[in-house]
Design a protein around this motif. Structure first.
Motif, PDB file in Angstrom:
ATOM      1  N   ARG A 275      -4.901  34.355  68.568  1.00 28.68           N
ATOM      2  CA  ARG A 275      -4.870  35.684  69.161  1.00 28.68           C
ATOM      3  C   ARG A 275      -4.604  36.738  68.097  1.00 28.68           C
ATOM      4  O   ARG A 275      -4.043  36.447  67.043  1.00 28.68           O
TER       5      ARG A 275
ATOM      6  N   SER B 265      -2.661  39.972  66.541  1.00 28.16           N
ATOM      7  CA  SER B 265      -1.262  40.384  66.555  1.00 28.16           C
ATOM      8  C   SER B 265      -1.143  41.747  67.207  1.00 28.16           C
ATOM      9  O   SER B 265      -2.130  42.489  67.339  1.00 28.16           O
ATOM     10  N   LEU B 266       0.074  42.106  67.596  1.00 31.40           N
ATOM     11  CA  LEU B 266       0.263  43.366  68.312  1.00 31.40           C
ATOM     12  C   LEU B 266       0.183  44.596  67.429  1.00 31.40           C
ATOM     13  O   LEU B 266       0.247  45.721  67.932  1.00 31.40           O
TER      14      LEU B 266
ATOM     15  N   LYS C 111      -2.540  45.083  66.002  1.00 32.23           N
ATOM     16  CA  LYS C 111      -3.936  45.364  66.375  1.00 32.23           C
ATOM     17  C   LYS C 111      -4.825  45.659  65.167  1.00 32.23           C
ATOM     18  O   LYS C 111      -5.531  46.662  65.124  1.00 32.23           O
TER      19      LYS C 111
ATOM     20  N   GLU D 198      -8.954  41.437  63.345  1.00 31.43           N
ATOM     21  CA  GLU D 198      -8.384  40.395  64.200  1.00 31.43           C
ATOM     22  C   GLU D 198      -8.826  40.562  65.642  1.00 31.43           C
ATOM     23  O   GLU D 198      -9.197  39.584  66.310  1.00 31.43           O
ATOM     24  N   VAL D 199      -8.771  41.801  66.132  1.00 29.58           N
ATOM     25  CA  VAL D 199      -9.144  42.060  67.523  1.00 29.58           C
ATOM     26  C   VAL D 199     -10.632  41.781  67.730  1.00 29.58           C
ATOM     27  O   VAL D 199     -11.032  41.144  68.712  1.00 29.58           O
TER      28      VAL D 199
ATOM     29  N   ASN E  68      -6.363  48.128  72.955  1.00 31.39           N
ATOM     30  CA  ASN E  68      -6.662  47.257  71.823  1.00 31.39           C
ATOM     31  C   ASN E  68      -6.946  48.023  70.531  1.00 31.39           C
ATOM     32  O   ASN E  68      -7.196  47.406  69.496  1.00 31.39           O
TER      33      ASN E  68
ATOM     34  N   GLU F  53      -5.439  31.548  74.001  1.00 28.12           N
ATOM     35  CA  GLU F  53      -4.655  32.408  73.113  1.00 28.12           C
ATOM     36  C   GLU F  53      -4.981  33.897  73.243  1.00 28.12           C
ATOM     37  O   GLU F  53      -4.081  34.742  73.212  1.00 28.12           O
ATOM     38  N   PRO F  54      -6.269  34.291  73.388  1.00 24.96           N
ATOM     39  CA  PRO F  54      -6.545  35.715  73.572  1.00 24.96           C
ATOM     40  C   PRO F  54      -5.867  36.300  74.808  1.00 24.96           C
ATOM     41  O   PRO F  54      -5.547  37.494  74.835  1.00 24.96           O
TER      42      PRO F  54
ATOM     43  N   TYR G 203      -2.329  37.223  74.073  1.00 25.02           N
ATOM     44  CA  TYR G 203      -2.353  38.569  73.496  1.00 25.02           C
ATOM     45  C   TYR G 203      -2.504  39.621  74.590  1.00 25.02           C
ATOM     46  O   TYR G 203      -1.833  40.661  74.571  1.00 25.02           O
TER      47      TYR G 203
ATOM     48  N   GLU H 134       0.787  40.139  76.317  1.00 16.93           N
ATOM     49  CA  GLU H 134       1.749  40.818  75.442  1.00 16.93           C
ATOM     50  C   GLU H 134       1.389  42.285  75.254  1.00 16.93           C
ATOM     51  O   GLU H 134       2.264  43.162  75.251  1.00 16.93           O
ATOM     52  N   SER H 135       0.101  42.579  75.103  1.00 15.44           N
ATOM     53  CA  SER H 135      -0.316  43.960  74.868  1.00 15.44           C
ATOM     54  C   SER H 135      -0.117  44.829  76.108  1.00 15.44           C
ATOM     55  O   SER H 135       0.211  46.013  75.997  1.00 15.44           O
TER      56      SER H 135
END
Length: 230
Positions: free
Chosen positions: A3, A5-6, A8, A12-13, A124, A182-183, A186, A189-190
């Motif tokens: 995923r 990370s926060l 962003k 990665e996104v 995102n 895993e996404p 994320y 969490e987001s």
């Protein structure tokens, strides 16, 4: 695939969404318990597209969200920074002008669109303020922005149950459709870290939008924000 990370990071996104593109629309329907289609209908009503209108559908993914606008006779530009999503969308909707673009550096001129809209994508973007300013830049004077995003349920007990669903149930539910949940960890969490309705309205005003207001959907799980460019 892991995923994002926060913080962003754009690469990665984008990579994360590339990896789930093939089953993205189906998974959305499953994890939202069918509410995603209702939310899309409410966005279409808020946008109010009609023949002659030019609409930017940002974070359009596979362009499923763009279809209601195109059906009205408006010219709609689906835009996303995930090439995997865009390629999947091109297979299904080859006639639409799918465009690669970063919300913080849009590949369009000033004052182009009657409406700019983004559904479940602003969360995102690494720099929310920059994205809202870019949306403002590419909108015609008198035009509008419509944002559909996960938000905070307004009733306390329901909010508690909802947050428990996000953090504990959502990844296993996603696993019924995709092999790697895993996404969706994320995603949970987001959503938990995202500003509530008044806070997002304040960010819109800071970016220059006027007449900012919002309407809750599904008890505040999702909120529709709107603003206008003077």
């Amino acid at each position: 695939m892991t995923r994002a990370s926060l913080d962003k990071q754009p690469h990665e996104v984008a990579s994360m969404f590339d990896g789930i593109a093939a089953k993205y629309d189906l998974t959305n329907d499953v994890i939202s318990l069918g509410q995603a289609r209702l939310w899309r209908k409410e966005v279409a009503k808020a946008v109010g597209a009609r023949p002659g209108h030019v609409v930017l559908d940002l974070a359009a993914g596979t362009a499923t969200s763009s279809l209601p606008f195109a059906a009205t006779g408006a010219y709609v530009v689906p835009c996303d920074f995930s090439l995997g999503m865009l390629m999947e969308g091109k297979k299904k909707h080859s006639w639409l002008p799918l465009t690669a673009g970063d919300a913080t550096k849009l590949p369009f001129g000033d004052d182009v669109f009657d409406t700019v809209t983004i559904s479940f994508g602003l969360r995102n973007v690494q720099d929310t303020d920059a994205a809202l300013r870019e949306l403002y830049r590419v909108t015609k004077p008198g035009g509008q922005v419509v944002i559909c995003e996960f938000s905070q349920p307004t009733w306390g007990p329901f909010r508690t149950v909802y947050m428990e669903y996000l953090m504990r149930a959502l990844p296993p539910v996603a696993r019924t459709v995709v092999s790697d949940p895993e996404p969706y960890v994320y995603l949970a969490e987001s959503i938990r870290e995202w500003p509530d309705q008044p806070a997002l309205a304040a960010l819109l005003q800071k970016a220059g939008w006027s007449g900012v207001a919002w309407r809750n959907l599904s008890g505040g799980i999702v909120a529709l924000h709107r603003g206008f460019k003077d």
